[in-house]
Design a protein around this motif. Structure first.
Motif, PDB file in Angstrom:
ATOM      1  N   THR A   1       7.774   2.066   3.376  1.00 24.38           N
ATOM      2  CA  THR A   1       7.136   1.633   2.862  1.00 24.38           C
ATOM      3  C   THR A   1       6.628   0.222   2.807  1.00 24.38           C
ATOM      4  O   THR A   1       7.153  -0.459   2.289  1.00 24.38           O
ATOM      5  CB  THR A   1       5.778   2.726   1.603  1.00 24.38           C
ATOM      6  OG1 THR A   1       6.019   3.464   1.775  1.00 24.38           O
ATOM      7  CG2 THR A   1       4.427   1.919   1.580  1.00 24.38           C
ATOM      8  N   ARG A   2       6.275  -0.392   3.867  1.00 21.72           N
ATOM      9  CA  ARG A   2       5.800  -1.490   4.040  1.00 21.72           C
ATOM     10  C   ARG A   2       4.644  -2.515   2.775  1.00 21.72           C
ATOM     11  O   ARG A   2       3.717  -1.827   2.679  1.00 21.72           O
ATOM     12  CB  ARG A   2       5.049  -2.848   4.740  1.00 21.72           C
ATOM     13  CG  ARG A   2       6.676  -1.876   6.175  1.00 21.72           C
ATOM     14  CD  ARG A   2       7.399  -3.723   6.132  1.00 21.72           C
ATOM     15  NE  ARG A   2       6.689  -4.828   6.063  1.00 21.72           N
ATOM     16  CZ  ARG A   2       7.520  -6.094   5.674  1.00 21.72           C
ATOM     17  NH1 ARG A   2       9.061  -5.699   5.999  1.00 21.72           N
ATOM     18  NH2 ARG A   2       7.236  -7.163   5.923  1.00 21.72           N
ATOM     19  N   VAL A   3       4.601  -3.682   1.958  1.00 15.89           N
ATOM     20  CA  VAL A   3       4.080  -4.105   0.816  1.00 15.89           C
ATOM     21  C   VAL A   3       4.015  -4.777   0.892  1.00 15.89           C
ATOM     22  O   VAL A   3       4.341  -5.427   1.688  1.00 15.89           O
ATOM     23  CB  VAL A   3       4.945  -2.782   0.043  1.00 15.89           C
ATOM     24  CG1 VAL A   3       4.956  -1.225  -0.606  1.00 15.89           C
ATOM     25  CG2 VAL A   3       6.205  -3.642  -1.191  1.00 15.89           C
ATOM     26  N   ARG A   4       3.090  -5.190   0.232  1.00 14.93           N
ATOM     27  CA  ARG A   4       2.512  -7.211  -0.201  1.00 14.93           C
ATOM     28  C   ARG A   4       2.235  -7.175  -1.232  1.00 14.93           C
ATOM     29  O   ARG A   4       2.431  -6.133  -2.141  1.00 14.93           O
ATOM     30  CB  ARG A   4       0.837  -6.847   0.423  1.00 14.93           C
ATOM     31  CG  ARG A   4       0.769  -6.271   2.264  1.00 14.93           C
ATOM     32  CD  ARG A   4       2.010  -7.819   3.048  1.00 14.93           C
ATOM     33  NE  ARG A   4       1.510  -7.606   4.280  1.00 14.93           N
ATOM     34  CZ  ARG A   4       2.202  -7.864   5.417  1.00 14.93           C
ATOM     35  NH1 ARG A   4       2.819  -9.125   4.626  1.00 14.93           N
ATOM     36  NH2 ARG A   4       2.088  -8.363   7.015  1.00 14.93           N
ATOM     37  N   LYS A   5       2.313  -8.374  -1.622  1.00 11.07           N
ATOM     38  CA  LYS A   5       2.631  -8.691  -3.314  1.00 11.07           C
ATOM     39  C   LYS A   5       1.273  -8.419  -2.901  1.00 11.07           C
ATOM     40  O   LYS A   5       0.394  -8.839  -2.739  1.00 11.07           O
ATOM     41  CB  LYS A   5       2.796 -10.182  -2.810  1.00 11.07           C
ATOM     42  CG  LYS A   5       2.912 -11.151  -4.288  1.00 11.07           C
ATOM     43  CD  LYS A   5       3.584 -12.535  -4.271  1.00 11.07           C
ATOM     44  CE  LYS A   5       3.401 -12.992  -5.560  1.00 11.07           C
ATOM     45  NZ  LYS A   5       3.273 -14.487  -5.750  1.00 11.07           N
TER      46      LYS A   5
END
Length: 400
Positions: free
Chosen positions: A97-101
């Protein structure tokens, strides 16, 4: 026919013990010379019964390298854990999964922590109400003290009444200080409860990709003694590193900036390139061998390298380009036909040269060279009467 007296005396002197002493060395010398002549003849004419195995002297690179194994890893991997204990109520992130801060990856059941927040809010409300009441008492104590002070000046009340009102004023003032401290404590408790409530949201601290997770919905996590790791987030998979273990015998030749190549089992026909970015000082002992971690950085723009892959790494520590080179097998060949050559050391005394044998006009000829860089396959020729294309002898076998 009878000998004369003079002839008999000469013959007797020729075979006397004194004359035989100088004949023995002469006979031994003649025999040795004859034997050496036969052996030299055999060596010169050896081609009639021996076939020489040769390789060409070539021009090309000589590359000295240190070969070791390692593991492909992301440059930065962040462990995402939990500060509070509880039951996982929801999970929003999975592998890759690509996650953001700041993105929520999982949520712990917040109800127990919400109850604590509500209790601390109520306690804070009681403290503030108590302070309002005590402020009213302080106001009354001030009025009473001022009245009694004026009356005491006209002797309308006794000094005991004045002292009692002064004591009541002091107690009311102190109570206000106590209320302020109590409210500050209750506010701190409320903030702590709100922080714990916020920790029920498991968020990613960086932008990246989830490479590992170890949590499921309904699972209870405990953070009493050690923070459990719920997710591993790699910040950038387009830049990887190979962590290799280099033995103490080879670590002295490796420097930051050295070029390196490596292969992985998933792509055996592809060679990846990189560069030594770090030589760590911390030693590790593996099976009684002291090793050091050498980090090789590499680009992974096509994302074919995966974390955890085993890499066979080759760190180039020295290199010569387009030099005259000979195969290392040539140093191990020594002709055995001439006595003494078979046991002669390949290193010549005092000159730094090495004996080699070159096949010229069908016969072996000894040449002396000054060797340079050796990469365990080829050796650079610094000086010597060799040219590219010469056939250097590396072995021999019986001719068919």
């Amino acid at each position: 026919m009878a000998l004369t007296a003079e002839e008999a005396a000469v013959a007797q002197n020729a075979y006397s013990p004194k004359s035989r002493r100088w004949l023995v060395p002469v006979i031994i010398g003649l025999a040795a010379a004859a034997f050496a002549g036969v052996e030299i003849y055999r060596f010169v004419n050896k081609g009639a019964g021996v076939r020489y195995l040769t390789q060409q002297v070539t021009r090309g690179p000589v590359v000295k390298a240190v070969t070791t194994s390692g593991t492909v890893n992301p440059v930065i991997t962040v462990q995402v854990g939990t500060y509070v204990s509880g039951v996982i109520q929801a999970r929003y992130c999975d592998y890759n999964t690509r996650v953001r801060k700041g993105q929520v990856c999982a949520k712990i059941d917040p109800r127990p922590y919400q109850v604590v927040v509500d209790q601390d809010k109520a306690t804070l409300g009681v403290g503030r109400a108590q302070m309002v009441k005590d402020q009213a008492d302080l106001t009354y104590a001030k009025i009473a003290y001022d009245r009694n002070r004026r009356l005491a000046a006209t002797k309308s009340v006794s000094l005991d009444v004045l002292d009692a009102s002064k004591s009541a004023l002091d107690r009311a003032t102190a109570q206000i200080g106590l209320d302020e401290a109590t409210i500050a404590l209750q506010e701190a408790q409320l903030r702590a409860a709100e922080i714990n409530l916020g920790y029920t949201d498991i968020v990613s601290p960086v932008d990246g990709t989830v490479v590992s997770r170890s949590v499921e919905m309904g699972q209870t996590v405990a953070a009493s003694f050690q923070t459990p790791t719920l997710f591993l987030v790699a910040t950038d998979l387009t830049t990887m590193q190979v962590d290799t273990n280099v033995s103490e015998s080879d670590i002295g030749a490796i420097r930051r900036g050295h070029r390196a190549t490596f292969t992985v089992e998933s792509f055996p026909n592809r060679t990846f390139s990189g560069e030594v970015t770090e030589v760590r000082q911390s030693p590790q002992t593996i099976q009684n061998v002291v090793t050091y971690d050498v980090v090789v950085g590499t680009s992974n723009g096509d994302l074919v390298l995966k974390p955890g892959m085993t890499a066979t790494t080759r760190v180039i520590v020295d290199e010569r380009r387009d030099v005259l080179r000979i195969p290392d097998q040539a140093f191990r060949y020594q002709p055995g036909a001439i006595p003494g050559l078979a046991s002669a050391p390949p290193q010549l005394d005092g000159s730094g040269g090495v004996r080699l044998w070159v096949l010229r006009d069908g016969a072996p000829k000894m040449e002396v060279i000054i060797p340079g860089l050796d990469d365990d396959s080829f050796t650079e020729v610094l000086k010597g009467d060799l040219r590219a294309g010469d056939q250097i002898i590396v072995g021999e076998e019986a001719a068919p």
